[in-house]
Write a protein that holds these residues in place. Structure first.
Motif, mmCIF file in Angstrom:
data_model
loop_
_atom_site.group_PDB
_atom_site.id
_atom_site.type_symbol
_atom_site.label_atom_id
_atom_site.label_comp_id
_atom_site.label_asym_id
_atom_site.label_seq_id
_atom_site.Cartn_x
_atom_site.Cartn_y
_atom_site.Cartn_z
ATOM 1 N N LEU A 95 0.815 -1.214 0.000
ATOM 2 C CA LEU A 95 0.000 0.000 0.000
ATOM 3 C C LEU A 95 0.857 1.277 0.000
ATOM 4 O O LEU A 95 0.556 2.231 -0.687
ATOM 5 N N ASN A 96 1.921 1.288 0.776
ATOM 6 C CA ASN A 96 2.815 2.471 0.835
ATOM 7 C C ASN A 96 2.070 3.756 1.198
ATOM 8 O O ASN A 96 2.165 4.779 0.504
ATOM 9 N N LEU A 97 1.369 3.677 2.282
ATOM 10 C CA LEU A 97 0.488 4.761 2.730
ATOM 11 C C LEU A 97 1.107 6.165 2.771
ATOM 12 O O LEU A 97 0.451 7.132 2.377
ATOM 13 N N PRO A 98 2.369 6.321 3.215
ATOM 14 C CA PRO A 98 2.919 7.683 3.293
ATOM 15 C C PRO A 98 2.880 8.431 1.955
ATOM 16 O O PRO A 98 2.831 9.663 1.932
ATOM 17 N N ALA A 99 2.870 7.695 0.858
ATOM 18 C CA ALA A 99 2.831 8.345 -0.453
ATOM 19 C C ALA A 99 1.506 9.048 -0.711
ATOM 20 O O ALA A 99 1.395 9.863 -1.633
ATOM 21 N N TYR A 100 0.501 8.734 0.101
ATOM 22 C CA TYR A 100 -0.848 9.273 -0.144
ATOM 23 C C TYR A 100 -1.299 10.264 0.914
ATOM 24 O O TYR A 100 -2.406 10.764 0.863
ATOM 25 N N PHE A 116 8.881 14.741 2.327
ATOM 26 C CA PHE A 116 10.014 13.945 1.894
ATOM 27 C C PHE A 116 11.150 14.889 1.528
ATOM 28 O O PHE A 116 11.053 15.616 0.551
ATOM 29 N N GLY A 117 12.170 14.896 2.291
ATOM 30 C CA GLY A 117 13.339 15.700 1.947
ATOM 31 C C GLY A 117 13.033 17.190 1.945
ATOM 32 O O GLY A 117 12.017 17.627 2.454
ATOM 33 N N PRO A 118 13.911 17.965 1.332
ATOM 34 C CA PRO A 118 13.738 19.413 1.310
ATOM 35 C C PRO A 118 12.486 19.771 0.498
ATOM 36 O O PRO A 118 12.275 19.236 -0.577
ATOM 37 N N SER A 119 11.675 20.648 1.049
ATOM 38 C CA SER A 119 10.386 20.918 0.402
ATOM 39 C C SER A 119 10.490 22.063 -0.590
ATOM 40 O O SER A 119 9.673 22.966 -0.617
ATOM 41 N N SER A 120 11.518 22.012 -1.398
ATOM 42 C CA SER A 120 11.754 23.088 -2.354
ATOM 43 C C SER A 120 10.640 23.193 -3.387
ATOM 44 O O SER A 120 10.411 22.278 -4.154
ATOM 45 N N GLY A 121 9.953 24.280 -3.354
ATOM 46 C CA GLY A 121 8.927 24.533 -4.357
ATOM 47 C C GLY A 121 7.706 23.661 -4.234
ATOM 48 O O GLY A 121 6.859 23.613 -5.120
ATOM 49 N N ARG A 122 7.610 22.962 -3.165
ATOM 50 C CA ARG A 122 6.552 21.975 -3.004
ATOM 51 C C ARG A 122 5.292 22.652 -2.486
ATOM 52 O O ARG A 122 5.319 23.404 -1.531
ATOM 53 N N ARG A 123 4.161 22.376 -3.120
ATOM 54 C CA ARG A 123 2.913 22.952 -2.644
ATOM 55 C C ARG A 123 2.416 22.177 -1.450
ATOM 56 O O ARG A 123 2.411 20.962 -1.453
ATOM 57 N N ARG A 124 1.983 22.859 -0.431
ATOM 58 C CA ARG A 124 1.467 22.159 0.743
ATOM 59 C C ARG A 124 0.157 21.486 0.385
ATOM 60 O O ARG A 124 -0.495 21.853 -0.560
ATOM 61 N N ASN A 125 -0.210 20.485 1.152
ATOM 62 C CA ASN A 125 -1.442 19.723 0.957
ATOM 63 C C ASN A 125 -1.356 18.671 -0.131
ATOM 64 O O ASN A 125 -2.245 17.860 -0.266
ATOM 65 N N ASP A 126 -0.313 18.747 -0.919
ATOM 66 C CA ASP A 126 -0.187 17.722 -1.941
ATOM 67 C C ASP A 126 0.416 16.477 -1.339
ATOM 68 O O ASP A 126 1.440 16.556 -0.663
ATOM 69 N N SER A 127 -0.185 15.348 -1.610
ATOM 70 C CA SER A 127 0.488 14.112 -1.245
ATOM 71 C C SER A 127 1.568 13.864 -2.291
ATOM 72 O O SER A 127 1.544 14.471 -3.373
ATOM 73 N N PHE A 128 2.451 12.948 -1.960
ATOM 74 C CA PHE A 128 3.501 12.609 -2.924
ATOM 75 C C PHE A 128 2.878 12.095 -4.221
ATOM 76 O O PHE A 128 3.296 12.475 -5.321
ATOM 77 N N ALA A 129 1.863 11.247 -4.102
ATOM 78 C CA ALA A 129 1.240 10.671 -5.303
ATOM 79 C C ALA A 129 0.619 11.762 -6.177
ATOM 80 O O ALA A 129 0.734 11.735 -7.407
#
Ligand SMILES: C=C(O[C@@H]1C=C(C(=O)O)C=C[C@H]1O)C(=O)O
Length: 257
Positions: free
Chosen positions: A29-34, A40-53
Motif C-alpha cells: 500500500l505504501n500509505l505515506p505516499a498518499y 520527503f526531503g527538502p520541500s523546495s517549491g513543493r505545494r502544501r497539501n499535496d500528497s507525494f502521489a
C-alpha cells in the motif's frame, strides 16, 4: 465510428486496466505516499497539501502535456496544466466528438474512488519505501481508467447518431432518467463484467511450464491470482460502468448546445 467499433475499443481497454492493476498489486500500500503534508526531503517549491502521489501525477501530466498527450481527445488530464506548447510534431487528430460536449469527464470521481476505495482492495498493507515506482503504477491505473470511463463520450455520440429522434426529444426535455434508460444495455453490462473477471483469472495467474493453463482449474482459488477477480468484477460493477454511463448522460445533455 459505430457501436461495434466503440465496444471493441472498450474491450481492448479492459486488458490495459487489468494489467495495470496487476502491476499496482505488486507493491504494498505504501500509505505515506498518499498522505497530505507528507514531507520527503527538502520541500523546495513543493505545494502544501499535496500528497507525494498527487505531486507525482501532476508533474508527470505536465511533461506528458508538453509531449502532446492531451492533443488527442481521448486523453483527459487529472490536473489542468498551463503548459502552452507541445514538444510533439503537430498531428491532425480526428474530431469525433461534438465540441460543446467534448470536455465532459468524471476524472474527479475516478480520482476519489481509486485512492479511497479501490487501492485498499488491491494492495496489501505494508511500506517498502518505493514510492516513485508505486506512484508511477498508480498513474498507469488512473490513465487507463480515465480513458475507458471518459470514452463514454464516444459511446454516447454513436448512440445519438444511431437514434437521433428519440435522443433529441429526451435531451430537449433534459430527462436524465429516460436518457439513462435508453442508453443502458444490461445484457452488454453483464457480458463486460463477466469478461473482466475472467481476464483477471487469465492474466493474473502464475504461468509455469508444467500443467495446462486453464481458468476452470479447481486448484486456482481466488487467493492465487495477482489481483482478485472479484475485485475486478466489483470495480466494473460499482465504478467503471456506472461512471461511464454518467459520462454518456452528461455528454448527451450538451449534445445540442
Ligand atoms: C458503454 C456502453 O453503454 C452502457 C455502459 C456499458 C459499459 O460501461 O460497459 C455497457 C452497456 C451500456 O449499459 C455500451 O452500450 O457499450
Amino acid at each position: 465510428l459505430g457501436l461495434d467499433t466503440v465496444r471493441e475499443f472498450l474491450t481492448r481497454e479492459e486488458d490495459t486496466i487489468v494489467f495495470s492493476l496487476i502491476e499496482r498489486a505488486k507493491h504494498p500500500l505504501n500509505l505515506p505516499a498518499y498522505q497530505d503534508h507528507a514531507c520527503f526531503g527538502p520541500s523546495s517549491g513543493r505545494r502544501r497539501n499535496d500528497s507525494f502521489a498527487e505531486l507525482f501525477v501532476r508533474e508527470s501530466e505536465e511533461i506528458q502535456a508538453k509531449a502532446g498527450r492531451y492533443q488527442s481527445q481521448g486523453e483527459i488530464p487529472f490536473f489542468h496544466s498551463r503548459v502552452p506548447f507541445t514538444l510533439a510534431p503537430p498531428y491532425n487528430f480526428t474530431i469525433d466528438l461534438y465540441p460543446a460536449a467534448a470536455s465532459v469527464n468524471v476524472n474527479d470521481a475516478i480520482w476519489g474512488f481509486y485512492f479511497n476505495e479501490l487501492l485498499p482492495l488491491l494492495a496489501k498493507n505494508g511500506d517498502d519505501g518505493n514510492y516513485a515506482v508505486t506512484a508511477a503504477s498508480d498513474l498507469a491505473c488512473l490513465q487507463a481508467l480515465s480513458r475507458r470511463i471518459n470514452y463514454g463520450r464516444y459511446v454516447a455520440e454513436v448512440k445519438f447518431r444511431g437514434d437521433q429522434q428519440r435522443y433529441t426529444a429526451l435531451i430537449s426535455s433534459k430527462d436524465k432518467d429516460a436518457l439513462m434508460t435508453l442508453l443502458t444495455s444490461e445484457t452488454q453490462e453483464d457480458v463486460v463484467k463477466r469478461r473482466v473477471e475472467k481476464k483477471a483469472m487469465v492474466f493474473g495467474q502464475d504461468v509455469t511450464l508444467d500443467g495446462p493453463t486453464e481458468t476452470g482449474d479447481k486448484n486456482t482459488s481466488q487467493s492465487s491470482f495477482k489481483v482478485s477477480p472479484s475485485v475486478v468484477y466489483k470495480l466494473y460493477d460499482q465504478w467503471v460502468i456506472p461512471l461511464t454511463k454518467n459520462v454518456e448522460v452528461e455528454y448527451l445533455l450538451h449534445r445540442l448546445d
